[in-house]
Motif scaffolding. Sequence first.
Motif, PDB file in Angstrom:
ATOM      1  N   ARG A   1       0.838  -1.190   0.000  1.00 41.03           N
ATOM      2  CA  ARG A   1       0.000   0.000   0.000  1.00 41.03           C
ATOM      3  C   ARG A   1       0.882   1.252   0.000  1.00 41.03           C
TER       4      ARG A   1
ATOM      5  N   SER B   1     -15.686  -1.709  15.955  1.00 41.24           N
ATOM      6  CA  SER B   1     -14.409  -1.068  15.606  1.00 41.24           C
ATOM      7  C   SER B   1     -13.861  -1.458  14.241  1.00 41.24           C
ATOM      8  N   VAL B   2     -14.690  -1.357  13.221  1.00 40.34           N
ATOM      9  CA  VAL B   2     -14.180  -1.613  11.874  1.00 40.34           C
ATOM     10  C   VAL B   2     -13.148  -0.541  11.527  1.00 40.34           C
ATOM     11  N   ASN B   3     -11.991  -0.969  11.045  1.00 42.58           N
ATOM     12  CA  ASN B   3     -11.006  -0.001  10.575  1.00 42.58           C
ATOM     13  C   ASN B   3     -10.539  -0.483   9.213  1.00 42.58           C
ATOM     14  N   ALA B   4     -11.357  -0.229   8.198  1.00 45.74           N
ATOM     15  CA  ALA B   4     -11.091  -0.788   6.884  1.00 45.74           C
ATOM     16  C   ALA B   4     -10.816   0.289   5.852  1.00 45.74           C
ATOM     17  N   PHE B   5     -11.438   1.439   6.018  1.00 43.69           N
ATOM     18  CA  PHE B   5     -11.401   2.451   4.959  1.00 43.69           C
ATOM     19  C   PHE B   5     -10.015   3.065   4.846  1.00 43.69           C
ATOM     20  N   GLU B   6      -9.448   3.015   3.635  1.00 42.18           N
ATOM     21  CA  GLU B   6      -8.096   3.561   3.430  1.00 42.18           C
ATOM     22  C   GLU B   6      -8.156   4.950   2.813  1.00 42.18           C
ATOM     23  N   GLY B   7      -9.349   5.339   2.361  1.00 38.25           N
ATOM     24  CA  GLY B   7      -9.452   6.594   1.622  1.00 38.25           C
ATOM     25  C   GLY B   7      -9.610   7.817   2.501  1.00 38.25           C
ATOM     26  N   GLY B   8      -9.312   7.693   3.786  1.00 42.77           N
ATOM     27  CA  GLY B   8      -9.502   8.819   4.703  1.00 42.77           C
ATOM     28  C   GLY B   8      -8.480   9.907   4.533  1.00 42.77           C
ATOM     29  N   ASP B   9      -8.699  11.029   5.287  1.00 41.58           N
ATOM     30  CA  ASP B   9      -7.717  12.105   5.129  1.00 41.58           C
ATOM     31  C   ASP B   9      -6.561  11.961   6.120  1.00 41.58           C
TER      32      ASP B   9
ATOM     33  N   TYR C   1      -0.605  -8.388  -4.348  1.00 39.36           N
ATOM     34  CA  TYR C   1      -1.136  -7.227  -3.640  1.00 39.36           C
ATOM     35  C   TYR C   1      -2.657  -7.333  -3.534  1.00 39.36           C
TER      36      TYR C   1
ATOM     37  N   LYS D   1     -13.364   9.082   9.162  1.00 37.38           N
ATOM     38  CA  LYS D   1     -12.215   9.357   8.303  1.00 37.38           C
ATOM     39  C   LYS D   1     -12.560  10.375   7.221  1.00 37.38           C
TER      40      LYS D   1
END
Lengths: 265, 499
Positions: free
Chosen positions: A38, A257-265, B376, B450
């Motif tokens: 990533r 406590s899902v922590n999946a989203f990578e598109g955050g700021d 990946y 987020k």
Amino acid sequence: MFAAERINILKSYLRERGKLDVHSMSQLLSVSEVTIRRDLEKLEAEGFLTRHHGGALLRTEEDPPEAPLPSVAPAEAQNEADREEIARVASLMIRDGDVVMIVNGRIARILARRLSVHSGVTVLTNDIQVALVVAAQAGNKAVLLGGSPDPDSGALFGSLAQTNVQAFFVNKLFIEVDGIGEQLQLSVASQEKAALIKEALECAEEKIVLCESSRFSKQAFFRLGPLGLAHKVVTNTSVPETYKSRIFAMDIQLFTSVNAFEGGD
Amino acid sequence: MPGDGPPLLELRSVCKYFNDEFSLHDICLDLRRGEVHMLLGQNGSGKTALMNSVCGVFRRDSGEMLLEGRDIDFASVNEARGSGVVMQYQNVQLFDNLSVAENVYFARVRTGRPFAPGLDSYGLLEDCARLFGRLGIPIAPDSLVSSLGYSERLVVSAAQACAAQASVFVFDEPTAGMAEPEREIVFNIVREIRSRGAGIFYITHKLDELRKIGDRATVLHAGRVAASVPDGSADRDELIRMMTGGTNPERYPRLRVDYGPQILSVERLRSGGVLEDVSFSLRKGEVLGITGLMGSGRTRLANCLFGQIRPAGGCVKVEGRPVDFRHPSEALRRGVALIPEDRDKNATFHNQDVLQNMSIAALDRFMGAYGLDMRYMEELTDEYIVSLGIQPGHAGDIMRGYSGGNQQKVVVARWFMSLCRIFIMDEPTRGIDAAARIDIYSAMNDLVTKGASIILISSDVEEILGMCDRVLVLAHGRIVCDLPRSEATSAKIIDYASG
């Protein structure tokens, strides 16, 4: 280790050698291969490198060299990652200006560190380390309960702690438990901790239970009471499905406590 | 007037278990000759499920059902129809390639003889013209069903029920999404059936219909009979109170975050005669709820925002810049994702594995100098499987073997992976188990904390109140109210939605 730190290491490595492979970088930095991939994806988007199977090649060499390599953090177990997620969600429940009590524990200490983004938060605790961490944060205030120190947990317990708790009123109480049994009974590992929490429950508005998913279906030695005493429960997605539906049916807010989203700021 | 004497149909303590979250409990209900018995209740209260067990779709687990005093237990819809119990479903089932008259009198033409164009050997056209004349239906009997609009199809479907020879009729929201003139026609049809001495169960969300055509009403809540009222004795507020009894939005896990700037704005959007003058905006970190009855335009709105349907007018702006999506791929490029209402039909590739289902919208991310980086892709898929708690959770599992809840999590992961910023979720938890719902709510929290934003379209008022910061109610294609969470209640929402 923070992502920014890791990316700096990858950049310096690439600048030195011109190429890298995912496997050895993951060994070196003690993170999973997917994390490295990533990072490489981000660096490719910045035009820094070109990805190929199993690694990457340096694309430009224009950037000036940066700061020297920071030290590398040790490997973290899955449980530690679970505790991080729980602490992250718990910290999002706290608003500036809140008066909260955080009962001692491992998640509690991570939670204390995360409070640095807040200001005006008053933290009442029996955990010496939590108190020190919060006291060092510019905007926040810590109040340490008195009592007898327990060397194993680094926390204060006993009649003095229990009496002192009664003098306060907190709007949020965070209780880290050591077990949630089949009958949805809460339990903790020491009698003193159970006694202190029972006092604290009397002087709190909202009660929030923190429990790692690995602690479900387990019973620690001292009973605290039924799960029904909590307004919110924070745990991980890996909790068995039957617990999820039972807790929702009890009208208790369950956070996985899902922590999946990578598109955050 | 409702007839006296023994009831036409009687249900005694009927029970039916569906799953841990929903069952029908101890239903006692009767239907007399020549009466319209209205069934009211929120979505998921059990109205349709109950009628399905009357009409032979499901068999009951226990209890008695008596038709004219005889015990009945229909094994199929055809058996029920044979005994004079017919149901008109919410999803209209007509033959597109046949004429209106052929559809209305389909029961009469089931011989092996092929239809000859222009030849009316069954007297269908004449009968249909007479029927339509009496009911005031302005549709030509010889027109093809494929040429009809949505409301006209509903009318034809109701007329089809009217042409059936039966003693018990069930109408499931026959006027959903219908305009006023067509609604009058449906009322005429119902009155005509009642005048023949048949009994009618009429499911509706529109409270004014009770006063217009109902003789009696029963309110269902959570699979039980909540109240039974003769017409006129309950006012609108009281009915709403009976319908909302026991909603508890407090049990929904929701993290509140401070909003950022406006990220999406919709101005005077119009589409296909369904949506009229729809304007609203969405802020960063916000969960905006949109609710409304079936046919109010909810799903069309979602499709317009995602580029499935091009709106007829109005303006949509993403981060301040006007957009005009001609295809969903353009919406995705601007960070707009849709989790569609009908997951089975519109979102899952049943015969593909989890890996493909999840990565299909994010292939650009895996493109290296020498093609797709499969390692990946697999690793990232595994990471999503763990973080969303997908069960059983192997990248190579074929989707069709998954439960609804786990399929939905895979669809959610797909849009997470494509790094979108605006998530439109159309009924994301409909028909899925509580455990998966909890994880989807936690995933929604993950998004907003987020900095992503969510439009949650749902007919579950409790869910809307539990998860949203603001609630819009759509009725007849217009936004009829815009309430902040602190002012929204289920009674207010139902009041606005039912017009």
